[in-house]
Design an enzyme around this catalytic site. Sequence first.
Site, PDB file in Angstrom:
ATOM      1  N   SER A   1       5.350  -6.972  -1.389  1.00 29.90           N
ATOM      2  CA  SER A   1       4.669  -7.179   0.354  1.00 29.90           C
ATOM      3  C   SER A   1       4.967  -8.413   0.498  1.00 29.90           C
ATOM      4  O   SER A   1       5.029  -9.574   0.134  1.00 29.90           O
ATOM      5  CB  SER A   1       3.284  -7.764   0.545  1.00 29.90           C
ATOM      6  OG  SER A   1       2.617  -7.518   1.355  1.00 29.90           O
TER       7      SER A   1
ATOM      8  N   THR B   1       0.529  -0.983   0.271  1.00 26.56           N
ATOM      9  CA  THR B   1       0.297  -0.030   0.557  1.00 26.56           C
ATOM     10  C   THR B   1       1.077   1.165   0.158  1.00 26.56           C
ATOM     11  O   THR B   1       0.971   2.671  -0.920  1.00 26.56           O
ATOM     12  CB  THR B   1      -0.630   0.138   1.609  1.00 26.56           C
ATOM     13  OG1 THR B   1      -1.750  -0.917   0.889  1.00 26.56           O
ATOM     14  CG2 THR B   1      -1.965   1.544   1.249  1.00 26.56           C
TER      15      THR B   1
ATOM     16  N   ASN C   1      -5.997  -9.105  -6.939  1.00 26.90           N
ATOM     17  CA  ASN C   1      -5.985 -10.018  -5.591  1.00 26.90           C
ATOM     18  C   ASN C   1      -7.149 -10.841  -5.419  1.00 26.90           C
ATOM     19  O   ASN C   1      -7.941 -11.580  -4.859  1.00 26.90           O
ATOM     20  CB  ASN C   1      -6.363  -8.954  -4.570  1.00 26.90           C
ATOM     21  CG  ASN C   1      -6.788  -7.811  -4.779  1.00 26.90           C
ATOM     22  OD1 ASN C   1      -6.908  -6.855  -5.552  1.00 26.90           O
ATOM     23  ND2 ASN C   1      -7.254  -7.148  -3.475  1.00 26.90           N
TER      24      ASN C   1
ATOM     25  N   CYS D   1      -9.096  -5.780   2.051  1.00 30.59           N
ATOM     26  CA  CYS D   1      -9.956  -4.460   2.511  1.00 30.59           C
ATOM     27  C   CYS D   1     -11.028  -3.799   1.975  1.00 30.59           C
ATOM     28  O   CYS D   1     -11.067  -3.064   2.595  1.00 30.59           O
ATOM     29  CB  CYS D   1      -8.461  -3.296   1.815  1.00 30.59           C
ATOM     30  SG  CYS D   1      -6.942  -4.558   1.824  1.00 30.59           S
TER      31      CYS D   1
ATOM     32  N   THR E   1      13.106   4.190  10.597  1.00 28.05           N
ATOM     33  CA  THR E   1      13.666   3.285  10.731  1.00 28.05           C
ATOM     34  C   THR E   1      13.519   1.688   9.915  1.00 28.05           C
ATOM     35  O   THR E   1      12.992   1.604  10.094  1.00 28.05           O
ATOM     36  CB  THR E   1      14.230   2.532  12.087  1.00 28.05           C
ATOM     37  OG1 THR E   1      14.592   4.005  13.091  1.00 28.05           O
ATOM     38  CG2 THR E   1      14.954   1.453  12.698  1.00 28.05           C
TER      39      THR E   1
ATOM     40  N   HIS F   1       4.035 -10.414   3.329  1.00 24.70           N
ATOM     41  CA  HIS F   1       3.323 -11.371   4.014  1.00 24.70           C
ATOM     42  C   HIS F   1       2.611 -12.431   2.908  1.00 24.70           C
ATOM     43  O   HIS F   1       1.808 -12.960   3.523  1.00 24.70           O
ATOM     44  CB  HIS F   1       2.313 -10.743   4.657  1.00 24.70           C
ATOM     45  CG  HIS F   1       1.557  -9.933   4.778  1.00 24.70           C
ATOM     46  ND1 HIS F   1      -0.235  -9.734   4.478  1.00 24.70           N
ATOM     47  CD2 HIS F   1       1.171  -8.692   4.199  1.00 24.70           C
ATOM     48  CE1 HIS F   1      -1.083  -8.725   4.018  1.00 24.70           C
ATOM     49  NE2 HIS F   1      -0.309  -7.661   3.931  1.00 24.70           N
TER      50      HIS F   1
END
Length: 487
Positions: A285, A158, A237, A411, A325, A287
């Site tokens: 991505s 995203t 997706n 989503c 970070t 995951h």
Amino acid sequence: MRTHQVLKGFSRIWKVRSCGFSARPQSSSPWQPVPVAAALYSQTPQHYVRWQSTAAAAEAIAPEEADQNPNPDNQGITMKGVSMAGRPLYLDMQATSPVDPRVLDAMLPYYMHQFGNPHSRTHLYGWESDRAVEKAREQIAELIGADPKEIIFTSGATESNNISLKGVMHFYKEKKRHAITTQTEHKCVLDSCRHLQQEGFEVTYLPVKKDGLVDLDQLKAAIRPDTGIVSVMTVNNEIGVIQPIAEIGEICRKHRVFLHTDAAQAVGKIPINVDEMKVDLMSLSGHKIYGPKGIGALYMRRRPRVRVEPQMSGGGQERGIRSGTVPAPLAVGMGAACEIALSEMSNDEKYIKSLQERLYKGIMSQLDGVEVNGSVEHRYAGNLNLSFAYVEGESLLMGLKEVAVSSGSACTSASLEPSYVLRALGVEEDMAHTSIRFGIGRFTTEAEIDKAIELTVDQVQKLRKMSPLWEMVQEGIDLKSIQWSQH
């Protein structure tokens, strides 16, 4: 043996000595590696089960071995008002995938004793974390045929999509005021485009054909002199359709327009090479490929160079494009997931394809009025999206509580509206309401597929018995010829 190659390398946890945790323990070896894969997964293929698993997984346990079940006194599960005998079979791999134990194995040291900030330049802790992050960058780059310097770590696809669309258009805003995408993109791409429209940019939303594929002639016709970027998802997706990205790349390169693709559902599952596909920006991505949540990456081409305006202010990490970070354990996990995917992609593809065919044939051989949504030929095998005629969609989902599936994107699944992706394909609203997306992955078993077939067929038949429309169809009545009166 296919799904159990993962067991060759036991995951390990780092266990503190019984003397207790100390910042500076007396022992030179305060942590002892202890194999835990046997606790997560049985060591033999025939005993590969998940804790509290229902249906097929439960049947995999022999009676004489029931005492080895981690939850022998299973009282069932109740959550959000839904009661289940145990954990459902998981067939929602497009939403997320379980972490591969080998990925966990790679991550754990960077949560424990190698916990340094990779941006700390003055001591060993920072150096070793930085080295691990750079190795992960190389592993990701190798999977997609890129240079490691072209990989930017983000929080997920995203964020990568937002940086790509908003970043490119903002940077080139003086000359480029137009963007192109499709009506079936992920919601974050569509929302980013709407945001650009609110800022005064123009966006063309290309329709797709009935099979979900982009019409290349329409794409060519939509490109203008002020077009800055084209964004087309590699693998959808919801319906698993694989777009002709290489052909789209040729068109974009010819017109000197940047091509962005959301490849979150494609990377690690189908072969990807950014040079051959002429992709300029690619969103990834962690995951979705058996890696950790909370980590993603953005590929940005260096030659010809793509420039973006950063969407976040901060310390200037990741070449100033994405401040913040870099979470070393997550980056290491994503790198490990990419390395595993590269080495096992061929085997995964064959195995998942066989399970998809098993599921498809099992359902279609027992039920009429079932339609596949999206192209059958140009499709990722791990995604099977089916619509079941003459049943109510919400009732079907609730009836399949022992199978973890969805009716569309995770989503947007909270909405009761039919999928906008299916509507873009021209699927009738009643059929769009009854769509189920089955997601198959590396750890799915044949027994789970067989149980999913049994439960799906049983539930559809049960709902159709209560449907007057199904009864009329069985009597040979053409429902489209009926003029329904309104009261």
